[in-house]
Design a protein around this motif. Sequence first.
Motif, PDB file in Angstrom:
ATOM      1  N   LEU A 277      42.498  37.885  50.145  1.00  9.82           N
ATOM      2  CA  LEU A 277      41.044  37.787  50.223  1.00  9.82           C
ATOM      3  C   LEU A 277      40.562  36.351  50.082  1.00  9.82           C
ATOM      4  O   LEU A 277      39.527  35.982  50.644  1.00  9.82           O
ATOM      5  CB  LEU A 277      40.416  38.664  49.138  1.00  9.82           C
ATOM      6  CG  LEU A 277      40.656  40.168  49.287  1.00  9.82           C
ATOM      7  CD1 LEU A 277      40.080  40.926  48.106  1.00  9.82           C
ATOM      8  CD2 LEU A 277      40.077  40.693  50.591  1.00  9.82           C
ATOM      9  N   GLY A 287      38.006  39.095  53.811  1.00 14.08           N
ATOM     10  CA  GLY A 287      37.829  37.970  52.902  1.00 14.08           C
ATOM     11  C   GLY A 287      36.406  37.449  52.874  1.00 14.08           C
ATOM     12  O   GLY A 287      35.933  36.970  51.830  1.00 14.08           O
ATOM     13  N   THR A 567      39.045  31.563  53.190  1.00 10.03           N
ATOM     14  CA  THR A 567      37.771  31.978  52.607  1.00 10.03           C
ATOM     15  C   THR A 567      37.324  30.978  51.554  1.00 10.03           C
ATOM     16  O   THR A 567      36.173  30.552  51.514  1.00 10.03           O
ATOM     17  CB  THR A 567      37.918  33.369  51.957  1.00 10.03           C
ATOM     18  OG1 THR A 567      38.440  34.281  52.915  1.00 10.03           O
ATOM     19  CG2 THR A 567      36.588  33.865  51.445  1.00 10.03           C
TER      20      THR A 567
END
Length: 717
Positions: A277, A287, A567
Amino acid sequence: MNSGRFSIVHWPRIGFGVFGAWSLFAQVLICASADFETLHTLGVIPALCALIYFLWKPKSEGGSTLPTGQIVREQNDASGGRLGSTTNSHRGRAATCFWLLSPVLIAGCFSLRWEWIGWAAAVLYLLTWCFRNSIAQSSSASSRPKVSAKEIAALVAIGGLAVLLTLGSHRPNTDDAYFVSQIAATLDFPNLPLYGFDSLYRNDQPLSEQYLHFIQTYEFLVASAASATGLPHHTLYYVVFPSISALAAVLANWVLMRRFLKPIPALIGVLAVVALLALWGDGYAYGNYAFRRLFQGKAVLATVGVPILVHSCLVFRDRPTLRNGVLLSLHQCACVGLATNGLVIVPFACALAWFPTANLSRRFAASTAFAVVTMIPILVLGAFMVNAVESDYYNSAKHEIRVARAADHTPNLEQASSELGSEGEEPAPSNPGARPRSDWAGKFFVKGEDNPSASEVALGQSRRGLLLIALLLLPYFSRLAGLRYSTWISRYVLVSVALLFCPLTAHLFAYRFLTLFVWRVFWAWPLPLLIGLTIGAIVSGSLARPLLGRLTAGALMLAFAAMGPWTVAKHNWALANVGTYKVTSGYEVAKHVASSAASKGLSLTPEDVAINLCTLRNAPPSVGVRIFYLRNLLGRTMPQEIQARIGLLRYVEGEATRSITASEFLEQVQKRGITTILYVKDHPHAPAIAKRLKARNFRLSNHGEYVLAVKSPKTPR
């Protein structure tokens, strides 16, 4: 830690069930047109009753009360369930090569955009595996594993990492113009009916965006917490609740992971989920809805709600008791309360988790009927929402537009939509989210750069191939490691791939529901957990050669990290962000406008400021907040009115000056009763605007790159 009612394994289910009870109560009040004061005063009662009900007696969920024919359980064969027992033979080596190389070829088909060929090959591969794995029958694995203090300490550390990743991220989202404005307006007008007024514009206009969120309760939960604690709602929304959600995400994934894996592989799998994520930053991937946007209810649904829901389905499948049935039903209500997307996602997620163990026994039919009964609350809520969308107001609005078009040749909705998308912006569809019936049938046969498939949008174009490889290898490694419920895992992957990766599925969802479900349908499927389970299975299945397993898992994670944007990156994550609000620079300007605005009358500000202004308490009514929201009014408001309001927003931003003169702008200001105006300092018409506003009793002041004009009240003679 593991005794009776207070086992840590039950905390996520019970906590989410308590929220589900509160959410169901709030949803009933919404249907009854009750006000927020009623919800805030009485909401603690259903939550407390649910907590007492689930903690009153210790739960003995280990094993199953049903006969073997009802539940497909796993049993290791004489060789320990390891396929490698025949690898010394040519046949064993050939089979191993087939299981390992086929996913690579299948992923290659998807990468070449051979969607139908790749899908058919994936289904055939998984069917072959399920037939191969069907010899496994039964295990007495407990759904309440023993948890040591060291395992809890490791969970706390992983949870702290998730909280740090969440609070350190800074990616403001314009959707908060609706979500946070709902909280602020509810606190400002607690005696008005829930969803009974427009929180965006705060005037006497009928509802705009609320018609798509009638049974969403997450914002009311934040408002209730703000009213009870006295904390600013921005602090709760951007700091407190995301921290709780990050911890809940770790626990939810760990509880489901622990159902299949031993302690150390399960912890490695959860850590892999957190890493996935944090790295999965392309497109609309998971994510981007985890640490980066965990302050929004829909992100909590995808990250926390769905894993808990799948786990609840498995527990109910093993023991279809009244207590587990109530929990499952409340979990469904909780998911719908987090986001109305849950009305579609929840039944799909439950079906995906339930039917991999389908059989022809009467007991399975009875338990399936019981499972359907648990969905009655969300089905009733869905019917209420559909009735609200098709209410008298919306039907009468459409009728008025048809009459006006016949009388004065008002442009039709399609033409108006094209006009509203002028000045280089994407035109909005006449029915927001609906796919035209005339062209949907051919969309899924040809894919191109401008027409990505649903899986490319949901998984990311750069990483989809690697994710498919890891997913298709999950049945192999789960059987190799002798995991609990490995047959369910194999069938779950088969059903998921057969439905979600079918090129037809997303378009059927778009055709029957809304276009936004073309890729959000993947939220019904906890893919990060499945990939983490693959990592855990690789580690667990390589106990004889632990270094090899760790190197393989590490190589997969490194490849995933290198294949696309992260992310959590330097431009959106920093320790300095911890504790700050996830808002744009227009927030500070909006606070100044709110404190200086005239007590009555409309406000008109640039879009970036308007998005933040409506989220503040005691904010003035607004002409417009987001151009996207104004376009969504098409079909319920006259196109000329929408065009005029969009033009005003663009004008104060220094645009649309060719089509709107200073005189026309001032005429609209007087006609609409606008008393607070914020426009850019370098506006092409700035001298003329300032001169005429001063003549109309406006006080002007500079604030950064903007000029704020506030109309002074008339002094009595």
